[in-house]
Design an enzyme around this catalytic site. Structure first.
Site, PDB file in Angstrom:
ATOM      1  N   ASP A 265     -10.693   3.789   4.606  1.00 49.86           N
ATOM      2  CA  ASP A 265     -11.193   2.423   4.485  1.00 49.86           C
ATOM      3  C   ASP A 265     -12.716   2.410   4.377  1.00 49.86           C
ATOM      4  O   ASP A 265     -13.298   1.424   3.946  1.00 49.86           O
ATOM      5  CB  ASP A 265     -10.830   1.619   5.741  1.00 49.86           C
ATOM      6  CG  ASP A 265      -9.523   0.887   5.574  1.00 49.86           C
ATOM      7  OD1 ASP A 265      -9.228   0.482   4.437  1.00 49.86           O
ATOM      8  OD2 ASP A 265      -8.811   0.711   6.580  1.00 49.86           O
TER       9      ASP A 265
ATOM     10  N   LYS B 256       0.843  -1.203   0.000  1.00 53.11           N
ATOM     11  CA  LYS B 256       0.000   0.000   0.000  1.00 53.11           C
ATOM     12  C   LYS B 256       0.877   1.251   0.000  1.00 53.11           C
ATOM     13  O   LYS B 256       0.622   2.204  -0.749  1.00 53.11           O
ATOM     14  CB  LYS B 256      -0.936  -0.005   1.222  1.00 53.11           C
ATOM     15  CG  LYS B 256      -2.078  -0.999   1.071  1.00 53.11           C
ATOM     16  CD  LYS B 256      -2.833  -1.240   2.367  1.00 53.11           C
ATOM     17  CE  LYS B 256      -3.896  -2.320   2.169  1.00 53.11           C
ATOM     18  NZ  LYS B 256      -4.570  -2.710   3.421  1.00 53.11           N
TER      19      LYS B 256
ATOM     20  N   GLN C 299      -4.064  -1.278   9.698  1.00 52.04           N
ATOM     21  CA  GLN C 299      -4.183  -2.623   9.136  1.00 52.04           C
ATOM     22  C   GLN C 299      -4.814  -3.571  10.158  1.00 52.04           C
ATOM     23  O   GLN C 299      -4.371  -3.654  11.303  1.00 52.04           O
ATOM     24  CB  GLN C 299      -2.784  -3.127   8.715  1.00 52.04           C
ATOM     25  CG  GLN C 299      -2.791  -4.457   8.006  1.00 52.04           C
ATOM     26  CD  GLN C 299      -3.479  -4.424   6.642  1.00 52.04           C
ATOM     27  OE1 GLN C 299      -3.362  -3.459   5.886  1.00 52.04           O
ATOM     28  NE2 GLN C 299      -4.216  -5.475   6.328  1.00 52.04           N
TER      29      GLN C 299
END
Ligand code: NAD
Length: 297
Positions: A120, A53, A97
């Site tokens: 997200d 990412k 994460q």
């Protein structure tokens, strides 16, 4: 019939190119979007995801800040870091994460991320926007699936979509997005009865379960579009191999379109994360989302 492959890698490259263009436009205004990624512990798969990412962010001109915390970190210490990132003017997106270690409540952490820096789409405020069909940041994986569907089918209106899995990060937002696209949506899950019969009715199947090769040809209507979200590591000939939730070999013979694993939904998820970072950065600077990205939302 042999299904056409929806090439997630190629499509993700296109999306990333659009993000690069949008970043260049922001640069002309003296703005550089910033993405902070936070990882807790040493889980190998999570480390690979976070590294990828960060790398992808840099490639499109997004400033990447990476934070790696020890497995033993307390919830308060993690909250302190998130509060700092919430206040940091260089940071437009914060990604923590998952999964987090047991001593940390993921809900508390996700709720602590400012909605305007949530990339997200897991924050309660942004989840609400999807359910009300209002503009907002959309969870990366379902957004990636939607872009894949739109790449092969202009309108999804009236199509019968069956989502297998009801997680907060994939199944539920996916169902809502497809409802917003005027599909007729059914979600099946671990406690559902007659799953195979329900899936067999679907024009669109989204498999997001986490069970290798669960969906067999006998579950699939001829000509269905099959999106495989699953990423499962299995042992194959003394090596580890990645497979999806769909028995690709069997189902490819029946479906009209199918996504491969790897090279399907995975790359799209990362591309959508970058897009969400630009989305949040544009909003922070009171700019509307660049036209080229608007078309993708
Ligand atoms: P999860 O474990 O949170 O949810 C799984 C869902 O599947 C649950 O809602 C459960 O009810 C349902 N389920 C379990 N057994 C079932 C069965 N036998 N029949 C029908 N439904 C059943 O998982 P998740 O986070 O939604 O992830 C699902 C899969 O997608 C995993 O393989 C994960 O690695 C993968 N994933 C991929 C990406 C990507 O970028 N490609 C992103 C997120 C998740």
């Amino acid at each position: 019939m042999t299904a056409k492959i929806i090439d997630g890698k190629a499509l993700a490259t296109k999306v990333r190119n659009e993000v690069s263009k949008a970043v260049l436009e922001l640069n002309k205004k003296g703005i550089t979007p910033g993405l902070a990624t936070v990882i807790v512990g040493n889980d190998a798969a999570s480390s690979i995801y976070v590294t990828n990412k960060g790398k992808s962010a840099k490639e499109v001109g997004i400033k990447s800040l990476q934070y790696s915390l020890a497995e033993s970190v307390s919830e308060n210490e993690l909250l302190k870091l998130i509060n700092e990132l919430n206040l940091n003017k260089d940071v437009d997106g914060i990604l923590v994460q998952l999964p987090l270690p047991k001593q940390i409540n993921s809900e508390v952490i996700l709720d602590s991320i400012k909605p305007s820096k949530d990339v997200d789409g897991f924050n309660i405020f942004n989840a609400g926007n999807i359910y009300l069909n209002r503009e907002g940041v959309i969870p990366c994986t379902p957004l990636g699936c939607l872009i894949m569907l739109r790449s092969i089918q202009k309108s999804l209106k009236g199509m019968n979509a069956v989502i297998i899995g009801r997680s907060n990060i994939v199944g539920k937002p996916m169902a809502q997005l497809l409802l917003n696209e005027d599909c007729t949506v059914t979600t099946v899950h671990s406690k559902s009865n007659n799953i195979q019969r329900i899936v067999k009715e679907a024009d669109i199947i989204i498999a997001a379960v986490g069970i290798p090769n669960l969906v067999k040809a006998s579950w699939v209507k001829k000509g269905a579009i099959v999106i495989d979200v699953g990423i499962n590591r299995i042992n194959y000939k003394d090596k580890t191999k990645l497979v999806g939730d769909v028995d690709f070999k069997e189902v490819q013979a029946l479906a009209s379109y199918i996504t491969p694993v790897p090279g399907g939904v995975g790359p799209m998820t990362i591309a959508c994360l970058l897009m969400n970072t630009v989305f949040q950065c544009s909003r922070k600077n009171n700019l509307s989302l660049p036209e080229n990205l608007k078309n993708l939302y």
